[in-house]
Design an enzyme around this catalytic site. Structure first.
Site, PDB file in Angstrom:
ATOM      1  N   TYR A  52       0.825  -1.211   0.000  1.00  0.00           N
ATOM      2  CA  TYR A  52       0.000   0.000   0.000  1.00  0.00           C
ATOM      3  C   TYR A  52       0.862   1.265   0.000  1.00  0.00           C
ATOM      4  O   TYR A  52       0.502   2.272  -0.620  1.00  0.00           O
ATOM      5  CB  TYR A  52      -0.995  -0.011   1.168  1.00  0.00           C
ATOM      6  CG  TYR A  52      -2.210  -0.847   0.819  1.00  0.00           C
ATOM      7  CD1 TYR A  52      -3.259  -0.303   0.088  1.00  0.00           C
ATOM      8  CD2 TYR A  52      -2.277  -2.191   1.161  1.00  0.00           C
ATOM      9  CE1 TYR A  52      -4.354  -1.068  -0.274  1.00  0.00           C
ATOM     10  CE2 TYR A  52      -3.365  -2.967   0.799  1.00  0.00           C
ATOM     11  CZ  TYR A  52      -4.403  -2.400   0.083  1.00  0.00           C
ATOM     12  OH  TYR A  52      -5.481  -3.154  -0.296  1.00  0.00           O
ATOM     13  N   ARG A  55       1.884   1.877  -3.500  1.00  0.00           N
ATOM     14  CA  ARG A  55       0.764   2.415  -4.279  1.00  0.00           C
ATOM     15  C   ARG A  55       0.513   3.884  -3.927  1.00  0.00           C
ATOM     16  O   ARG A  55       0.264   4.708  -4.807  1.00  0.00           O
ATOM     17  CB  ARG A  55      -0.496   1.580  -4.028  1.00  0.00           C
ATOM     18  CG  ARG A  55      -0.447   0.231  -4.746  1.00  0.00           C
ATOM     19  CD  ARG A  55      -1.694  -0.589  -4.489  1.00  0.00           C
ATOM     20  NE  ARG A  55      -2.907   0.083  -4.926  1.00  0.00           N
ATOM     21  CZ  ARG A  55      -4.136  -0.236  -4.498  1.00  0.00           C
ATOM     22  NH1 ARG A  55      -4.306  -1.208  -3.628  1.00  0.00           N
ATOM     23  NH2 ARG A  55      -5.190   0.392  -4.955  1.00  0.00           N
ATOM     24  N   VAL A  88      -9.579   4.048  -4.861  1.00  0.00           N
ATOM     25  CA  VAL A  88      -9.123   4.510  -3.549  1.00  0.00           C
ATOM     26  C   VAL A  88      -8.096   5.624  -3.705  1.00  0.00           C
ATOM     27  O   VAL A  88      -7.631   6.180  -2.713  1.00  0.00           O
ATOM     28  CB  VAL A  88      -8.560   3.336  -2.711  1.00  0.00           C
ATOM     29  CG1 VAL A  88      -9.639   2.297  -2.436  1.00  0.00           C
ATOM     30  CG2 VAL A  88      -7.352   2.675  -3.401  1.00  0.00           C
ATOM     31  N   HIS A 106     -14.997   2.154  -1.936  1.00  0.00           N
ATOM     32  CA  HIS A 106     -13.990   1.195  -1.459  1.00  0.00           C
ATOM     33  C   HIS A 106     -12.953   1.840  -0.554  1.00  0.00           C
ATOM     34  O   HIS A 106     -11.889   1.271  -0.325  1.00  0.00           O
ATOM     35  CB  HIS A 106     -13.305   0.503  -2.647  1.00  0.00           C
ATOM     36  CG  HIS A 106     -14.202  -0.456  -3.366  1.00  0.00           C
ATOM     37  ND1 HIS A 106     -13.915  -0.983  -4.604  1.00  0.00           N
ATOM     38  CD2 HIS A 106     -15.404  -0.991  -3.015  1.00  0.00           C
ATOM     39  CE1 HIS A 106     -14.894  -1.801  -4.987  1.00  0.00           C
ATOM     40  NE2 HIS A 106     -15.816  -1.815  -4.038  1.00  0.00           N
ATOM     41  N   GLY A 187     -14.681   2.694 -16.945  1.00  0.00           N
ATOM     42  CA  GLY A 187     -13.430   2.123 -16.466  1.00  0.00           C
ATOM     43  C   GLY A 187     -13.560   1.098 -15.367  1.00  0.00           C
ATOM     44  O   GLY A 187     -12.678   0.995 -14.515  1.00  0.00           O
ATOM     45  N   ASN A 212     -15.697   2.067 -21.861  1.00  0.00           N
ATOM     46  CA  ASN A 212     -14.729   1.011 -21.538  1.00  0.00           C
ATOM     47  C   ASN A 212     -14.253   0.390 -22.856  1.00  0.00           C
ATOM     48  O   ASN A 212     -15.093   0.034 -23.690  1.00  0.00           O
ATOM     49  CB  ASN A 212     -15.408  -0.065 -20.662  1.00  0.00           C
ATOM     50  CG  ASN A 212     -14.412  -0.978 -19.976  1.00  0.00           C
ATOM     51  OD1 ASN A 212     -13.436  -1.414 -20.588  1.00  0.00           O
ATOM     52  ND2 ASN A 212     -14.651  -1.260 -18.714  1.00  0.00           N
ATOM     53  N   PRO A 213     -12.954   0.262 -23.060  1.00  0.00           N
ATOM     54  CA  PRO A 213     -12.497  -0.369 -24.301  1.00  0.00           C
ATOM     55  C   PRO A 213     -12.952  -1.827 -24.422  1.00  0.00           C
ATOM     56  O   PRO A 213     -12.965  -2.387 -25.507  1.00  0.00           O
ATOM     57  CB  PRO A 213     -10.965  -0.307 -24.210  1.00  0.00           C
ATOM     58  CG  PRO A 213     -10.675   0.731 -23.169  1.00  0.00           C
ATOM     59  CD  PRO A 213     -11.845   0.740 -22.232  1.00  0.00           C
ATOM     60  N   ALA A 230     -11.149   6.266 -21.365  1.00  0.00           N
ATOM     61  CA  ALA A 230     -11.976   7.281 -20.694  1.00  0.00           C
ATOM     62  C   ALA A 230     -11.478   8.700 -20.944  1.00  0.00           C
ATOM     63  O   ALA A 230     -12.282   9.630 -21.093  1.00  0.00           O
ATOM     64  CB  ALA A 230     -12.016   6.994 -19.194  1.00  0.00           C
TER      65      ALA A 230
HETATM   66  P1  OAD Z   1     -10.665  -3.545 -12.853  1.00  0.00           P
HETATM   67  O1  OAD Z   1      -9.188  -3.619 -12.930  1.00  0.00           O
HETATM   68  O2  OAD Z   1     -11.425  -4.770 -12.501  1.00  0.00           O
HETATM   69  O3  OAD Z   1     -11.232  -3.039 -14.254  1.00  0.00           O
HETATM   70  C1  OAD Z   1     -10.662  -1.998 -14.974  1.00  0.00           C
HETATM   71  C2  OAD Z   1     -11.527  -1.764 -16.192  1.00  0.00           C
HETATM   72  O4  OAD Z   1     -11.064  -0.588 -16.817  1.00  0.00           O
HETATM   73  C3  OAD Z   1     -11.464  -2.884 -17.235  1.00  0.00           C
HETATM   74  O5  OAD Z   1     -12.790  -3.204 -17.627  1.00  0.00           O
HETATM   75  C4  OAD Z   1     -10.707  -2.257 -18.413  1.00  0.00           C
HETATM   76  O6  OAD Z   1     -11.190  -2.716 -19.673  1.00  0.00           O
HETATM   77  C5  OAD Z   1     -11.037  -0.806 -18.217  1.00  0.00           C
HETATM   78  N1  OAD Z   1     -10.040   0.124 -18.743  1.00  0.00           N
HETATM   79  C6  OAD Z   1      -8.712  -0.024 -18.847  1.00  0.00           C
HETATM   80  N2  OAD Z   1      -8.141   1.081 -19.332  1.00  0.00           N
HETATM   81  C7  OAD Z   1      -9.137   1.972 -19.533  1.00  0.00           C
HETATM   82  C8  OAD Z   1      -9.204   3.316 -19.988  1.00  0.00           C
HETATM   83  N3  OAD Z   1      -8.106   3.974 -20.341  1.00  0.00           N
HETATM   84  N4  OAD Z   1     -10.414   3.913 -20.052  1.00  0.00           N
HETATM   85  C9  OAD Z   1     -11.543   3.259 -19.672  1.00  0.00           C
HETATM   86  N5  OAD Z   1     -11.546   1.994 -19.236  1.00  0.00           N
HETATM   87  C10 OAD Z   1     -10.360   1.366 -19.145  1.00  0.00           C
HETATM   88  O7  OAD Z   1     -10.995  -2.328 -11.885  1.00  0.00           O
HETATM   89  P2  OAD Z   1     -12.343  -2.057 -11.081  1.00  0.00           P
HETATM   90  O8  OAD Z   1     -13.524  -2.459 -11.871  1.00  0.00           O
HETATM   91  O9  OAD Z   1     -12.253  -0.668 -10.580  1.00  0.00           O
HETATM   92  O10 OAD Z   1     -11.182  -3.266  -5.002  1.00  0.00           O
HETATM   93  O11 OAD Z   1     -12.172  -3.066  -9.874  1.00  0.00           O
HETATM   94  C11 OAD Z   1     -13.106  -3.060  -8.839  1.00  0.00           C
HETATM   95  C12 OAD Z   1     -12.433  -3.328  -7.537  1.00  0.00           C
HETATM   96  O12 OAD Z   1     -11.696  -4.556  -7.603  1.00  0.00           O
HETATM   97  C13 OAD Z   1     -11.383  -2.301  -7.143  1.00  0.00           C
HETATM   98  O13 OAD Z   1     -11.948  -1.179  -6.509  1.00  0.00           O
HETATM   99  C14 OAD Z   1     -10.501  -3.076  -6.231  1.00  0.00           C
HETATM  100  C15 OAD Z   1     -10.412  -4.367  -6.971  1.00  0.00           C
HETATM  101  O14 OAD Z   1     -10.114  -5.484  -6.208  1.00  0.00           O
HETATM  102  C16 OAD Z   1     -10.645  -2.817  -3.867  1.00  0.00           C
HETATM  103  O15 OAD Z   1      -9.583  -2.242  -3.822  1.00  0.00           O
HETATM  104  C17 OAD Z   1     -11.482  -3.079  -2.692  1.00  0.00           C
END
Ligand code: OAD
Length: 249
Positions: A52, A55, A88, A106, A187, A212-213, A230
């Protein structure tokens, strides 16, 4: 007009912050069970803090991108607006939507909270004044609670934990009042059921725009799918909404 925006890690990707499940995402190489669960923290708090702290440092060195700026602009123009982010990081906050229009569902990586009692603090200046030199993440010991001496932990939601009740209530109150004309989901892989539920509940009868791509479980419900990054798509979508070209604002 009422707007709901739901964002995930993809919105910060163009600021250089890794996603979780996307290409080069954290969970492609790292095991969440070893880094993002209460059990992992109990087993090896130093390993968890090191991850962390790394990050936090990357986020401090990053800048909000055009997607964050577009969302902040939309917040200024809409009559009613709520941004619910799973991120976060503080890149949305640094771009300007006022606190009362934003929910970090989150948690906040810059919060350090007690693993036993309610004590917590924020480890960055609230002004987000990072200064030219940039503040450094302190290395070393695991912080202890000034009140009860238990180990302190990052203020984020881990796998297997409840979402923060106050924040869920804020989202539900917003959604229960009235449907939204515009819902934008950007995203996120929409891995968690509550993200899908909130998007569908908010958009009943209105527009559901996915940015989302890649395809996600929400894609089949979207009224508009924008398969672009995005930071490219959101400034255009927001400008169109503000100009009334979609006649939705
Ligand atoms: P993910 O990593 O699961 O998903 C990221 C998404 O962003 C994917 O669908 C990609 O296709 C998309 N993506 C990538 N580059 C992009 C761009 N430039 N523009 C738009 N979209 C893009 O992330 P989250 O869905 O946020 O939890 O994940 C949800 C949670 O899972 C997070 O908050 C985290 C993780 O475990 C905690 O930290 C509690």
């Amino acid at each position: 007009m009422r707007i709901l925006i739901l964002t995930g890690a993809g919105v910060s990707a163009e600021s250089g912050i890794a996603t979780f499940r996307g290409k080069d995402g954290y969970w492609r190489n790292l095991d969440p069970a070893k880094l993002a669960t209460p059990e992992a923290f109990a087993r090896d708090p130093k390993l968890v803090w090191d991850w962390y702290r790394g990050r936090r440092q990357r986020i401090r060195n990053a800048q909000p991108n055009a997607a964050h700026a577009a969302i902040a602009k939309l917040a200024q123009h809409a009559n009613e607006f709520l941004l619910v982010t799973q991120n976060v990081d503080d890149l949305h906050a640094r771009s300007g939507p006022p606190k009362e229009k934003m929910v970090q569902i989150h948690g906040d990586i810059f919060v350090t909270k007690c693993s036993r009692c309610e004590s917590e603090r924020r480890d960055d200046p609230p002004s987000h004044d990072y200064g030219a030199a940039g503040e450094k993440e302190p290395e070393g010991d695991i912080p202890r609670c000034p009140k009860c001496d238990a180990l302190m932990r990052p203020g984020v939601v881990w796998f297997g934990e409840q979402l923060p009740w106050n924040e869920v209530t804020r989202v539900e109150n917003y959604l229960n009042r009235e449907p939204c004309e515009i819902v934008i989901v950007a995203g996120t892989t929409a891995t968690f059921g509550y993200i899908i539920d909130w998007a569908l509940q908010a958009s009943r009868g209105g527009e559901l725009i996915e940015v989302n791509p890649e395809e996600t479980p929400l894609s089949c419900f979207a009224t508009q799918m924008v398969r672009e990054p995005a930071a490219i798509a959101l400034p255009r979508i927001v400008d169109e909404l503000i100009a009334g070209r979609s006649s939705k604002l």
